[in-house]
Design a protein around this motif. Structure first.
Motif, short mmCIF file in Angstrom:
data_model
loop_
_atom_site.label_atom_id
_atom_site.label_comp_id
_atom_site.label_asym_id
_atom_site.label_seq_id
_atom_site.Cartn_x
_atom_site.Cartn_y
_atom_site.Cartn_z
N TYR A 1 69.99 49.81 -55.52
CA TYR A 1 70.77 49.40 -54.63
C TYR A 1 71.54 50.17 -53.81
O TYR A 1 71.64 50.43 -52.55
CB TYR A 1 71.30 47.94 -54.71
N LEU A 2 72.59 50.91 -54.50
CA LEU A 2 73.53 51.92 -53.82
C LEU A 2 72.85 52.82 -53.33
O LEU A 2 73.30 53.49 -52.32
CB LEU A 2 74.46 52.26 -55.01
N LYS A 3 71.79 53.58 -53.76
CA LYS A 3 71.04 54.55 -53.64
C LYS A 3 70.36 53.92 -52.13
O LYS A 3 70.43 54.63 -51.11
CB LYS A 3 69.99 54.76 -54.27
N MET A 4 69.75 52.72 -51.97
CA MET A 4 69.05 52.14 -50.97
C MET A 4 69.96 52.31 -49.66
O MET A 4 69.63 52.62 -48.67
CB MET A 4 68.46 50.94 -51.09
N ILE A 5 71.23 51.75 -49.91
CA ILE A 5 72.28 51.36 -48.54
C ILE A 5 72.93 52.74 -48.49
O ILE A 5 73.45 52.94 -47.49
CB ILE A 5 73.18 50.54 -48.98
N SER A 6 72.63 54.03 -49.22
CA SER A 6 73.16 55.12 -48.92
C SER A 6 72.28 55.96 -48.05
O SER A 6 72.78 57.23 -47.61
CB SER A 6 73.60 55.80 -50.11
N LEU A 7 71.03 55.67 -47.97
CA LEU A 7 70.05 56.37 -47.10
C LEU A 7 70.26 56.12 -45.77
O LEU A 7 70.43 55.05 -45.25
CB LEU A 7 68.51 55.81 -47.61
N ASN A 8 69.54 57.01 -44.97
CA ASN A 8 69.54 56.93 -43.55
C ASN A 8 68.45 55.94 -43.20
O ASN A 8 67.57 55.64 -44.00
CB ASN A 8 69.38 58.25 -42.82
N ALA A 9 68.16 55.83 -41.89
CA ALA A 9 67.28 54.53 -41.37
C ALA A 9 65.93 54.88 -41.96
O ALA A 9 65.23 54.09 -42.39
CB ALA A 9 67.23 54.46 -40.07
N LYS A 10 65.51 56.26 -41.61
CA LYS A 10 63.92 56.56 -41.82
C LYS A 10 63.56 56.52 -43.19
O LYS A 10 62.82 56.00 -43.86
CB LYS A 10 63.57 57.85 -41.02
N PRO A 11 64.47 57.31 -44.18
CA PRO A 11 63.91 57.30 -45.67
C PRO A 11 64.28 55.98 -46.20
O PRO A 11 63.62 55.88 -47.29
CB PRO A 11 65.09 58.30 -46.21
N GLN A 12 65.19 55.09 -45.53
CA GLN A 12 65.28 53.86 -46.23
C GLN A 12 64.06 52.90 -46.22
O GLN A 12 63.68 52.33 -47.04
CB GLN A 12 66.62 53.03 -45.45
N ARG A 13 63.45 52.99 -44.92
CA ARG A 13 62.10 52.32 -44.61
C ARG A 13 61.33 52.89 -45.63
O ARG A 13 60.47 52.13 -46.00
CB ARG A 13 61.92 52.47 -43.32
N THR A 14 61.12 54.18 -45.81
CA THR A 14 60.31 54.65 -46.78
C THR A 14 60.30 54.01 -48.28
O THR A 14 59.49 54.01 -48.82
CB THR A 14 60.24 56.29 -46.85
N GLU A 15 61.62 53.91 -48.62
CA GLU A 15 61.79 53.62 -49.78
C GLU A 15 61.74 51.95 -50.01
O GLU A 15 61.02 51.55 -50.93
CB GLU A 15 63.44 53.75 -50.40
N VAL A 16 61.62 51.12 -48.99
CA VAL A 16 61.48 49.73 -48.94
C VAL A 16 59.94 49.64 -48.83
O VAL A 16 59.73 48.82 -49.81
CB VAL A 16 62.18 49.27 -47.74
N ARG A 17 59.22 50.66 -48.33
CA ARG A 17 57.75 50.26 -48.28
C ARG A 17 57.39 50.79 -50.07
O ARG A 17 56.38 50.06 -50.31
CB ARG A 17 57.22 51.36 -47.42
N LYS A 18 58.16 51.68 -50.34
CA LYS A 18 57.54 51.96 -51.87
C LYS A 18 57.66 50.68 -52.78
O LYS A 18 56.98 50.49 -53.87
CB LYS A 18 58.35 53.20 -52.31
N ARG A 19 58.87 49.98 -52.43
CA ARG A 19 59.17 48.77 -53.26
C ARG A 19 58.07 47.78 -52.88
O ARG A 19 57.77 46.88 -53.93
CB ARG A 19 60.49 48.35 -53.07
N LEU A 20 57.81 47.53 -51.76
CA LEU A 20 56.75 46.43 -51.46
C LEU A 20 55.47 46.80 -51.91
O LEU A 20 54.72 46.05 -51.96
CB LEU A 20 56.92 46.23 -49.91
N ILE A 21 55.05 48.17 -51.78
CA ILE A 21 53.76 48.49 -52.38
C ILE A 21 54.06 49.43 -53.53
O ILE A 21 53.91 50.58 -53.45
CB ILE A 21 52.86 49.21 -51.19
N PRO A 22 54.27 48.85 -54.79
CA PRO A 22 54.51 49.85 -55.78
C PRO A 22 53.45 50.55 -56.38
O PRO A 22 52.22 50.06 -56.42
CB PRO A 22 55.33 48.66 -56.57
N SER A 23 53.63 51.47 -56.91
CA SER A 23 52.62 52.05 -57.77
C SER A 23 52.50 51.27 -59.13
O SER A 23 53.17 50.57 -59.57
CB SER A 23 52.88 53.77 -57.92
N ASP A 24 51.23 51.79 -59.53
CA ASP A 24 50.93 51.12 -60.88
C ASP A 24 52.01 51.44 -62.07
O ASP A 24 52.30 50.56 -62.91
CB ASP A 24 49.53 51.57 -61.32
N ASP A 25 52.48 52.62 -62.27
CA ASP A 25 53.53 53.01 -62.90
C ASP A 25 54.79 53.54 -62.43
O ASP A 25 54.78 54.84 -62.47
CB ASP A 25 52.78 53.93 -64.01
N PRO A 26 55.73 52.79 -61.68
CA PRO A 26 56.88 53.61 -61.18
C PRO A 26 57.60 54.34 -62.25
O PRO A 26 57.92 53.76 -63.11
CB PRO A 26 57.54 52.30 -60.61
#
Length: 217
Positions: free
Chosen positions: A9-34
């Motif tokens: 969470y601390l990483k997520m809120i430390s990110l700028n807007a664009k990379p934050q959206r990318t990280e959110v997308r990764k969480r919403l569409i996770p890989s089989d083995d994160p």
């Protein structure tokens, strides 16, 4: 609803807007083995501090981490932690975890203190941070800790110990910080809802989360 570990969470809120959206997308569409780059640090730190295991034995375990970047990061973090403990020698104690739900119940943050100790006469719960990028946002982290601090009346404060530079980020009793922490949660909720809408519009359904999800720390 999914759960962020403290560092995630601390990483997520430390990110700028664009990379934050990318990280959110990764969480919403996770890989089989994160892959959790820092998954080895906490159990090794626990063995060394809470369980009092021989330091050489802990570092020998760290040397067997197969991924070189992870191995180097963990070993460097443990060395910094040892140096920090040489200066801060107070007894350790256990701090129970607390899971905090965002205002619209979109996500949860599980705060986990790696240990409790006394720093400058204050009883505090300490979470370890060992991420180089992004650089942790001290103000936002203080705001987050200040929300969670309200659930630990037995402590004088919460802190994040950065193993990158040995700095400490403390919670604050000032109302303004807790208010900021709640606004940050609401802002991330809006990002999550926006990215979910993008995923739906693209025709890609969000997969169902595991029945017993484990927070990435």
């Amino acid at each position: 609803m999914f759960t962020f570990g403290t560092s995630a969470y601390l990483k997520m809120i430390s990110l700028n807007a664009k990379p934050q959206r990318t990280e959110v997308r990764k969480r919403l569409i996770p890989s089989d083995d994160p892959y959790d780059f820092h998954r080895s640090l906490r159990p090794l730190a626990n063995r060394m501090l809470a369980k009092g295991e021989d330091v050489e034995s802990v570092f020998e375990s760290a040397s067997r981490i197969s991924a070189t970047p992870e191995r180097n990061s963990v070993q460097a973090g443990l060395r910094t932690l040892l140096l920090w403990r040489d200066v801060h020698t107070a007894d350790l104690f256990e701090v129970k975890p607390h899971t905090h739900t965002s205002p619209q119940e979109i996500f949860r943050v599980k705060f986990t203190a790696d240990f409790g100790t006394i720093i400058d006469g204050k009883r505090c719960g300490v979470h370890l941070w060992n991420t180089k990028k992004p650089v942790i946002d001290a103000r936002f982290s203080t705001a987050t800790l200040s929300i969670i601090r309200e659930f630990y009346p037995e402590l004088d404060g919460l802190a994040v110990l950065s193993l990158i530079d040995s700095s400490l980020i403390w919670s604050s009793d000032e109302t303004a910080y807790a208010d900021l922490g709640r606004r940050l949660m609401t802002r991330l909720e809006n990002v999550i809802l926006s990215v979910e809408e993008e995923i739906r519009d693209s025709g890609r359904d969000r997969p169902s989360p595991p029945s017993h999800p484990t927070p990435i720390i």
